[in-house]
Design a protein around this motif. Structure first.
Motif, PDB file in Angstrom:
ATOM      1  N   MET A   1      12.720  90.114  23.248  1.00 34.19           N
ATOM      2  CA  MET A   1      12.033  91.289  23.812  1.00 34.19           C
ATOM      3  C   MET A   1      13.044  92.415  23.952  1.00 34.19           C
ATOM      4  O   MET A   1      14.140  92.225  24.456  1.00 34.19           O
ATOM      5  N   SER A   2      12.749  93.588  23.511  1.00 33.78           N
ATOM      6  CA  SER A   2      13.673  94.704  23.553  1.00 33.78           C
ATOM      7  C   SER A   2      13.770  95.257  24.959  1.00 33.78           C
ATOM      8  O   SER A   2      12.882  95.098  25.785  1.00 33.78           O
ATOM      9  N   GLU A  68       7.835  90.243  36.402  1.00 34.46           N
ATOM     10  CA  GLU A  68       8.316  88.928  35.975  1.00 34.46           C
ATOM     11  C   GLU A  68       9.558  88.485  36.747  1.00 34.46           C
ATOM     12  O   GLU A  68      10.046  87.379  36.521  1.00 34.46           O
ATOM     13  N   GLY A  69      10.069  89.334  37.629  1.00 34.23           N
ATOM     14  CA  GLY A  69      11.252  88.969  38.408  1.00 34.23           C
ATOM     15  C   GLY A  69      11.354  89.815  39.659  1.00 34.23           C
ATOM     16  O   GLY A  69      10.698  90.870  39.778  1.00 34.23           O
ATOM     17  N   ALA A  99      14.168  81.307  30.469  1.00 35.87           N
ATOM     18  CA  ALA A  99      14.494  81.108  29.048  1.00 35.87           C
ATOM     19  C   ALA A  99      14.126  82.334  28.222  1.00 35.87           C
ATOM     20  O   ALA A  99      14.850  82.726  27.296  1.00 35.87           O
ATOM     21  N   ALA A 100      12.994  82.960  28.549  1.00 36.52           N
ATOM     22  CA  ALA A 100      12.559  84.146  27.809  1.00 36.52           C
ATOM     23  C   ALA A 100      13.323  85.387  28.229  1.00 36.52           C
ATOM     24  O   ALA A 100      13.475  86.328  27.435  1.00 36.52           O
ATOM     25  N   ALA A 104      17.618  88.618  33.013  1.00 34.02           N
ATOM     26  CA  ALA A 104      16.844  89.349  34.012  1.00 34.02           C
ATOM     27  C   ALA A 104      17.428  89.186  35.409  1.00 34.02           C
ATOM     28  O   ALA A 104      17.530  90.152  36.179  1.00 34.02           O
ATOM     29  N   GLY A 105      17.825  87.978  35.773  1.00 35.70           N
ATOM     30  CA  GLY A 105      18.413  87.756  37.092  1.00 35.70           C
ATOM     31  C   GLY A 105      19.692  88.537  37.279  1.00 35.70           C
ATOM     32  O   GLY A 105      19.915  89.158  38.331  1.00 35.70           O
TER      33      GLY A 105
END
Length: 373
Positions: A1-2, A68-69, A99-100, A104-105
């Motif tokens: 994902m960009s 998502e986060g 995984a995706a 992000a974290g």
């Protein structure tokens, strides 16, 4: 994902339902949607309440317009004798599909650390979060990062521990209760033995006495004076903190108490949770210098007398010496960490001259110890 399809932004009220479902799935391991109680709590704690600061917002990770986060942030005012500091308390870092979105974290954490706060604190960093914080200049606080446990009724403690893994073993609780009843309390000053789990009696004239919330916060202000950096709460902050402290249903009933001499002079103040036949949880213990051991012995005896099977709490540099020789187990289940661009501030925490954990952190909140059902 960009990167064009993802972004980090401050939380908004419209995000609460999505954040609550994320929290329910990841933090609570629920297969059901979030409850109204959880939604209302998250909004109050992170958006509307006195510890929510628009200048230090919680953050969401958004992908294709879906949350998502998340990383939770509350603000606490800390003070020295001549100035104040704004602390960001970081908590509840979570990403739906690591995984995706493997970065992000880290992106959420990095964006939070780049805020306008003077320092960032957390006392619930897991191993992965600890590694990310270290990579961003966070400094672990080893003397704040251990959970200690003192067994008070060994037979009942063993049965309770085993029954959580094999429930039919709970039928042996009456026998365990009988075994524990045969153990006598040692006299004050008697040598401790691993085979003798019953706490020694407190020193003559020392007692644990219940106090009001007002007295609790007044004593807390008095007993934090020896610290170079200590909390400064507004009236609204105290009220909100007390309300959450009283709603930690997994821990039991909140007890606010002082450890006092026969004349009533307070030696220590404590906030802890107690349920018969369960482990008691010590949220905060503040004692006058040199009185930490007396305070611990009094609390051990009080919890034992009220049928708690164990007492557990979080380490603090000023308690470490008193914990030695009192037959406690210690484990690092999560880590306390400080981050700041001000090296002197960091050193104050590393050297134990700043109050940390319990009331300064996130463990006082419903995030730790409530069911949200």
């Amino acid at each position: 994902m960009s990167d064009q399809a993802t972004r980090i932004r401050p939380i908004e009220a419209r995000d609460i339902d999505a954040v609550a479902d994320l929290f329910a799935s990841i933090m609570l391991a629920w297969s059901k949607p979030a409850t109204n109680d959880l939604r209302q709590f998250l909004r109050q704690h992170f958006i509307d309440g006195p510890f929510a600061d628009p200048a230090l917002p919680s953050l969401v990770f958004e992908q294709d317009n879906a949350v998502e986060g998340f990383i939770g942030v509350t603000a606490q005012d800390l003070a020295t004798s001549d100035r104040s500091y704004k602390a960001a308390i970081a908590c509840a870092l979570m990403v739906r599909d690591h995984a995706a979105n493997p970065l992000a974290g880290a992106r959420l954490l990095r964006a939070m650390l780049a805020g306008t706060q003077d320092l960032t604190l957390t006392e619930t960093a897991g191993d992965e979060t600890l590694g990310m914080l270290r990579s961003q200049g966070g400094v672990p606080l080893p003397q704040h990062s251990m959970t200690w446990l003192r067994v008070l009724h060994p037979a009942r403690f063993a049965v309770d521990f085993a029954a959580k893994r094999l429930p039919p073993l709970g039928i042996t609780k009456p026998l365990a209760r009988f075994v524990d009843s045969r153990k006598r309390q040692p006299a004050p000053g008697a040598p401790l033995k691993w085979s003798r789990w019953v706490p020694t009696a407190p020193q003559k004239g020392i007692s644990v006495q219940p106090i009001s919330p007002t007295d609790f916060f007044d004593l807390t202000a008095d007993l934090t004076q020896p610290y170079d950096i200590r909390p400064h709460w507004s009236d609204a902050g105290r009220a909100a903190m007390l309300a959450e402290m009283q709603s930690k249903r997994l821990h039991g009933d909140l007890q606010l108490a002082k450890v006092a001499t026969a004349s009533g002079r307070p030696l220590a103040v404590a906030a802890y949770y107690l349920t018969r036949e369960k482990s008691a949880h010590l949220l905060q213990l503040l004692a006058r210098p040199g009185q930490e051991g007396i305070a611990l012995d009094a609390l051990f005896a009080e919890a034992h007398e009220r049928d708690a099977i164990a007492l557990q709490g979080r380490t603090d540099p000023r308690l470490m010496n008193a914990l030695l020789g009192r037959r406690v187990f210690m484990v690092n289940e999560s880590s306390s960490v400080v981050h700041s661009r001000n090296a002197e501030l960091v050193d104050t925490f590393v050297s134990g001259r700043a109050l940390m954990n319990g009331l300064v952190g996130e463990r006082w909140s419903r995030l730790v110890g409530d069911r949200f059902d």
